[in-house]
Write an enzyme that holds these catalytic residues in place. Structure first.
Site, PDB file in Angstrom:
ATOM      1  N   LYS A   1      13.343 -21.587 -27.734  1.00 45.07           N
ATOM      2  CA  LYS A   1      12.502 -21.030 -26.675  1.00 45.07           C
ATOM      3  C   LYS A   1      11.102 -20.712 -27.177  1.00 45.07           C
ATOM      4  CE  LYS A   1      12.223 -16.762 -23.952  1.00 45.07           C
ATOM      5  NZ  LYS A   1      11.069 -16.209 -24.672  1.00 45.07           N
TER       6      LYS A   1
ATOM      7  N   GLU B   1       7.315 -15.633 -24.649  1.00 43.73           N
ATOM      8  CA  GLU B   1       6.626 -15.516 -23.360  1.00 43.73           C
ATOM      9  C   GLU B   1       5.108 -15.572 -23.488  1.00 43.73           C
ATOM     10  OE1 GLU B   1       7.467 -11.342 -24.856  1.00 43.73           O
ATOM     11  OE2 GLU B   1       8.550 -13.246 -24.747  1.00 43.73           O
TER      12      GLU B   1
ATOM     13  N   LYS C   1       6.210 -15.313 -33.176  1.00 44.42           N
ATOM     14  CA  LYS C   1       5.918 -15.821 -31.844  1.00 44.42           C
ATOM     15  C   LYS C   1       4.509 -16.381 -31.740  1.00 44.42           C
ATOM     16  CE  LYS C   1       6.712 -11.670 -29.709  1.00 44.42           C
ATOM     17  NZ  LYS C   1       6.635 -10.723 -28.590  1.00 44.42           N
TER      18      LYS C   1
ATOM     19  N   HIS D   1      16.012 -13.534 -18.043  1.00 39.07           N
ATOM     20  CA  HIS D   1      16.363 -12.479 -18.999  1.00 39.07           C
ATOM     21  C   HIS D   1      16.901 -11.272 -18.232  1.00 39.07           C
ATOM     22  CE1 HIS D   1      14.413 -14.178 -22.685  1.00 39.07           C
ATOM     23  NE2 HIS D   1      14.113 -15.040 -21.743  1.00 39.07           N
TER      24      HIS D   1
ATOM     25  N   ASN E   1       0.800  -1.233   0.000  1.00 42.29           N
ATOM     26  CA  ASN E   1       0.000   0.000   0.000  1.00 42.29           C
ATOM     27  C   ASN E   1       0.825   1.272   0.000  1.00 42.29           C
ATOM     28  OD1 ASN E   1      -2.413  -1.194  -0.069  1.00 42.29           O
ATOM     29  ND2 ASN E   1      -2.917  -0.934   2.094  1.00 42.29           N
TER      30      ASN E   1
ATOM     31  N   LYS F   1      10.210 -17.610 -33.879  1.00 40.05           N
ATOM     32  CA  LYS F   1       9.357 -16.558 -34.441  1.00 40.05           C
ATOM     33  C   LYS F   1       8.690 -17.090 -35.715  1.00 40.05           C
ATOM     34  CE  LYS F   1      11.338 -13.467 -31.610  1.00 40.05           C
ATOM     35  NZ  LYS F   1      10.651 -12.759 -30.536  1.00 40.05           N
TER      36      LYS F   1
ATOM     37  N   HIS G   1      11.156 -15.924 -17.825  1.00 41.92           N
ATOM     38  CA  HIS G   1      11.017 -14.717 -18.633  1.00 41.92           C
ATOM     39  C   HIS G   1      10.437 -13.612 -17.755  1.00 41.92           C
ATOM     40  CE1 HIS G   1       9.842 -11.873 -21.719  1.00 41.92           C
ATOM     41  NE2 HIS G   1      10.658 -12.511 -22.534  1.00 41.92           N
ATOM     42  N   ARG G   2      10.873 -12.362 -18.018  1.00 41.09           N
ATOM     43  CA  ARG G   2      10.481 -11.259 -17.135  1.00 41.09           C
ATOM     44  C   ARG G   2       9.420 -10.355 -17.753  1.00 41.09           C
ATOM     45  NH1 ARG G   2      15.493  -6.887 -17.243  1.00 41.09           N
ATOM     46  NH2 ARG G   2      15.774  -6.818 -19.489  1.00 41.09           N
TER      47      ARG G   2
ATOM     48  N   SER H   1      18.994 -11.275 -24.490  1.00 44.80           N
ATOM     49  CA  SER H   1      18.060 -11.563 -25.574  1.00 44.80           C
ATOM     50  C   SER H   1      17.402 -10.270 -26.022  1.00 44.80           C
ATOM     51  CB  SER H   1      17.003 -12.550 -25.056  1.00 44.80           C
ATOM     52  OG  SER H   1      16.001 -12.752 -26.016  1.00 44.80           O
TER      53      SER H   1
ATOM     54  N   THR I   1      14.681 -17.680 -29.730  1.00 47.74           N
ATOM     55  CA  THR I   1      13.230 -17.647 -29.575  1.00 47.74           C
ATOM     56  C   THR I   1      12.595 -17.912 -30.934  1.00 47.74           C
ATOM     57  OG1 THR I   1      13.588 -15.933 -27.932  1.00 47.74           O
ATOM     58  CG2 THR I   1      11.336 -16.253 -28.684  1.00 47.74           C
TER      59      THR I   1
END
Length: 465
Positions: A191, A194, A167, A317, A113, A165, A284-285, A369, A163
């Site tokens: 990969k 995400e 994606k 990442h 809070n 693609k 993954h972030r 990445s 990764t």
């Protein structure tokens, strides 16, 4: 005698400049921007109060406990150089305020809070010192760097990823085919993006099956251990674990999770499952920039990185310094050492506010990445060193001859850089020359060099000290 009702200044109770911090305290460094007219001591004390035991008025139940034992304390304030009305407030929290082994509970207090508090114009958590007494209540990463290298039988170089693609939109079979081509060409990992979970065009079970087939086929052809980060992120924890169980049954080495959108409770549950069942966990972030990109409000990524090391993940990442996504060099290196090393000294030049002792928590491999290609390889090898994963999505799949030649180009470039470094050459100065020399022996690398020779992402980094 009744208790003394009414409102009193936070600083009378929660600003304690003489306090000596304990080894068991959790320490926080907040960047505080008070509203006009609010003194910094009051603002710092308000942060300590609202993120621990305080509320806006005195309450009679305060008398039923020992506030002195449980309250957060603002013990030091310094002004931020070059910024008007901005301060770093240091707050110490007693360990008993937090549930053991729960990142969720720690964050609910420290960044709860208080971030909506009216007396503050803005508030940012810059760093946390997690004491060994609290660290030891966490499992941490399922396996860590050394165990991962042993599982994969890969040593002495960064790992290579890609990764897949586009994606979104591929069918499971075409997706598996792309995975196979990349792994066959020489990458260690491919990969899931995400946001690949289980959409109508490709349900998770179909993707897992075709990717497992691709992994086994590529392993048989290359004699190397391969992996694909199967994204287990789902709408419920039960569904997430179900996907991880299926991955384990297929015998694949690694699964993946989006830890911020999935949440820390889900992430810690998955990390525990992964350790118990021998799965590596790639993190993954996604969503991090919502939290960490503003300089004066939110939470710095180094805090999110520390939280992930507690919650559990084997890769995360961490920006590239040289690619298309945010990341200033010294600051990026700051959280890279926080992820990998056992003991990290305070170093304000890298944004590290506290000395951090990780005791026995394993390290996490940083993943570079986003917008990187073969010309970046020398810089990436130098900046991140061996204990890292270098991920080239477009930099593999964008190769003019296809995925497998794109993977070959990256592997040749990496091996050339590692060899040059081991021979004592200066990657920073001679990088382009090293890549050019290697391209004479690899047509795939020569073609990649030609395609990406002019690509740069030159913008000022927002994340500066």
């Amino acid at each position: 005698v009744g208790f003394k009702a009414g409102v009193k200044d936070y600083k009378l109770t929660y600003y304690t400049p003489d306090y000596e911090t304990k080894d068991t305290d959790i320490l926080a460094a907040f960047r505080v921007t008070p509203q006009p007219g609010v003194p910094p001591e009051e603002a710092g004390a308000a942060v300590a109060a609202e993120s621990s035991t305080g509320t806006w008025t005195t309450v009679w139940t305060d008398g039923l406990t020992s506030l002195d034992r449980y309250k957060g304390r603002c013990y030091h304030i310094e002004s931020v150089a070059g910024e008007e009305n901005q301060y770093i407030a240091y707050v110490a929290y007693p360990l008993d305020l937090f549930e053991e082994g729960s990142v969720t509970n720690m964050f609910t207090s420290i960044v709860g809070n208080v971030f909506g508090f009216k007396a503050l114009r803005a508030l940012r958590l810059e760093d946390l010192r997690i004491p060994p007494a609290y660290t030891k209540t966490f499992q941490g990463p399922p396996h860590g760097i050394q165990v991962e290298r042993d599982k994969l039988n890969k040593y002495g170089r960064p790992l290579l990823g890609c990764t897949i693609k586009p994606k979104l939109g591929l069918s499971a079979k075409n997706y598996g085919r792309a995975v196979y081509e990349c792994l066959r060409g020489g990458l260690d990992f491919t990969k899931d993006d995400e946001n690949v979970n289980s959409q109508p065009f490709m349900r998770w079970r179909d993707r897992f099956l075709f990717c497992a087939e691709a992994i086994y086929k590529a392993q048989a052809e290359t004699g190397e251990i391969k992996g694909h980060y199967l994204n287990a992120t789902a709408g419920t924890c039960e569904e997430m674990i179900k996907r991880a169980v299926f991955a384990r049954e297929l015998g694949v080495p690694i699964v993946m999770h989006d830890y911020l959108t999935g949440g820390f409770t889900a992430n810690t549950s998955l990390a525990h499952y992964c350790r118990d069942n021998g799965l590596l966990l790639h993190i993954h972030r996604a969503m991090h920039a919502v939290i960490d990109r503003q300089k004066n409000h939110g939470m710095h990524f180094r805090v999110l990185a520390k939280a992930l090391r507690l919650s559990g993940g084997d890769h995360i990442h961490a920006g590239t310094v040289v690619g298309k996504l945010e990341g200033e060099r010294e600051i990026t290196l700051g959280f890279v050492v926080l992820l990998r090393d056992d003991f990290v000294e305070k170093d304000r030049s890298r944004g590290i506010y506290f000395t951090q002792d990780w005791v026995s928590i394993p390290g996490v491999l940083p993943v570079a990445s986003g917008g990187i290609h073969v010309w970046h390889m020398p810089a990436l090898t130098e900046i991140f060193g061996d204990d890292s994963v270098l991920q080239f999505g477009g930099g593999t799949l964008g190769h003019p001859w296809g995925n497998a030649p794109g993977a070959v180009a990256n592997r040749v470039a990496l091996e050339a850089c590692v060899r040059a470094r081991n021979e004592g050459r200066d990657l920073a100065r001679e990088g382009n020359e090293i890549i050019r020399e290697a391209s004479k022996w690899s047509l795939e690398l020569a073609a990649a060099c030609e395609v990406w020779k002019e690509i740069k992402f030159d913008f000022e980094a927002m994340d500066t000290l």
